[in-house]
Scaffold this motif. Sequence first.
Motif, short mmCIF file in Angstrom:
data_model
loop_
_atom_site.label_atom_id
_atom_site.label_comp_id
_atom_site.label_asym_id
_atom_site.label_seq_id
_atom_site.Cartn_x
_atom_site.Cartn_y
_atom_site.Cartn_z
N VAL A 114 33.62 -25.21 27.25
CA VAL A 114 33.10 -26.35 26.49
C VAL A 114 31.59 -26.21 26.29
CG1 VAL A 114 32.78 -28.85 26.49
CG2 VAL A 114 34.93 -27.86 27.31
N ALA A 148 30.32 -32.11 23.17
CA ALA A 148 31.40 -33.06 22.92
C ALA A 148 30.83 -34.35 22.38
CB ALA A 148 32.16 -33.34 24.22
N CYS A 171 35.93 -38.47 21.18
CA CYS A 171 37.21 -37.88 21.58
C CYS A 171 37.33 -36.41 21.21
CB CYS A 171 38.37 -38.65 20.93
SG CYS A 171 38.46 -40.38 21.41
N LYS A 172 36.26 -35.81 20.76
CA LYS A 172 36.28 -34.41 20.33
C LYS A 172 35.42 -33.54 21.25
CE LYS A 172 38.56 -34.81 16.31
NZ LYS A 172 37.85 -34.53 15.04
N VAL A 173 35.87 -32.30 21.40
CA VAL A 173 35.15 -31.31 22.20
C VAL A 173 35.07 -30.03 21.37
CG1 VAL A 173 35.34 -29.81 24.24
CG2 VAL A 173 35.86 -32.25 24.44
N TYR A 195 38.44 -29.35 19.50
CA TYR A 195 39.60 -29.78 20.27
C TYR A 195 39.64 -31.31 20.31
CZ TYR A 195 39.16 -25.02 22.18
OH TYR A 195 39.05 -23.67 22.32
N ASP A 233 40.30 -34.20 22.84
CA ASP A 233 40.30 -34.37 24.30
C ASP A 233 41.37 -35.38 24.69
OD1 ASP A 233 39.84 -34.68 26.96
OD2 ASP A 233 37.72 -35.21 26.78
N SER A 236 40.07 -36.64 29.02
CA SER A 236 38.88 -37.45 29.33
C SER A 236 38.43 -37.33 30.78
CB SER A 236 39.11 -38.93 28.96
OG SER A 236 40.17 -39.53 29.67
N HIS A 272 33.03 -39.28 25.01
CA HIS A 272 31.88 -38.45 25.37
C HIS A 272 30.60 -38.98 24.73
CE1 HIS A 272 34.15 -35.15 27.26
NE2 HIS A 272 35.08 -35.41 26.36
N LEU A 316 43.33 -30.55 24.33
CA LEU A 316 43.04 -30.35 25.74
C LEU A 316 43.84 -31.33 26.59
CD1 LEU A 316 39.17 -29.81 25.74
CD2 LEU A 316 41.00 -28.11 25.60
N PRO A 318 43.70 -39.72 27.07
CA PRO A 318 42.51 -39.58 26.21
C PRO A 318 41.50 -40.69 26.47
CG PRO A 318 44.28 -40.60 24.98
CD PRO A 318 44.87 -40.20 26.31
#
Length: 425
Positions: A32, A35, A38-40, A48, A50, A53, A62, A374, A387
């Motif tokens: 990683v 982020a 909710c995205k990484v 991705y 997520d 979480s 994030h 993820l 999430p």
Amino acid sequence: MNAKTMAATTDSFVAKEAQYGARNYAPVHVVVDHALDCKVWDVEGREYIDMMSAYSAVSHGHLHPRLVAAAQRQLKKVAVTSRAYYGTTLGPFLEKLSQVTGFERALPMNTGAEAVETAIKCARRWGHRVKGIADGQQQILVARGNFHGRTSTIISFSTEPSYQDGFGPLASGFAHFDFGDMASIRAATTDRTCAVLIEPIQGEAGVLVPPAGFFGELRAWCDENNILLIDDEVQAGLGRTGRWFAFEHEGIRPDALILGKALGGGLLPISAFCADAKVMDVFTPNSHGSTFGGNALAAAVALEGLKVLEDEKLVENSAELGQYLIASLREVQVQAGSLIREVRGRGLWVGVDIDPAQATARELVERLAAKGVLSKETHETVIRFAPPLTITHELIDQAVGIFREVCLEKVRVASASPTVEVAHA
């Protein structure tokens, strides 16, 4: 960046952790880089969703802008002074936490395991000083399959052999019962029992939800026998299950509550042991503490985090979208046939139980990561989906769509495999 360069970049970071770090984790092969919500994104820029979480530590998403701003404001003033002095952030945070939990007092620590250790000390001293059990004879009841942390005391009452292997001598003073089984609790209770320490949902065991009515019976049993009921909601609390606290689903109130993970807003560690004065007041000056516990920075961020949960109705979002996520995953269960044995959970905390004869949970987790989702396995048979509480219908649809694709691919491959005939003499 070509595929060969990308692999080399990922592998270099993985190799460095492997070379210089302890081998106490087996991470999914994703590095990683940054982020947001909710995205990484990984170090090569791949995106991705997520669906973990950080085991609920990133329930706010994030780098929530209000939490980042609260941290930045406090960092311009003071971060750590220890509890040798009063401060301007701890009191307001504790006041808000008391309002939210309904408990009169809270004792701040850093990690969930530290808060559990605090609960153990409190229960033992309460058992001796209030209930009158001889010091050193106090007994705490714990569930089989529990996960309360990894300190030496806590692993002493784990029933997972790998958590204890080689770490003896183990601490005494604990007795086990079967999660969700009142007959087992009655059998384990003695006149030395001072507390029951329990998770409202067993996460590490596979997101196991207790039978309806169990906690009501447990509450009555504890009242009848003058036993503290201590609820470990380090992972379950603060909206994860669609209520502020999971005990609310059961219509009961524990004697003490343990919080952590999401309390730090995904920015830094903070935890708390919450109880009314009649329990908490067994602690006196110098009987317990932590240099960083309740530090000014953590308190400022945690206070803002509680306000965000309220203002943005994230608990309500967890309830609504949790039902949607569970229903969506159960549709995949039907489509995937016997590959998925069960989908269970509450709110945005769901376990998908995989038939180990057809696939391991880790295998499917790795395939999900390769396609941009993820998640994480537990005990080789369960995939966890948890999430951020800021998740949307659209992102759930995307994530579940990819999960469906992974499952159906596995089913097709299995059905296409040729049957091997064994020759008989």
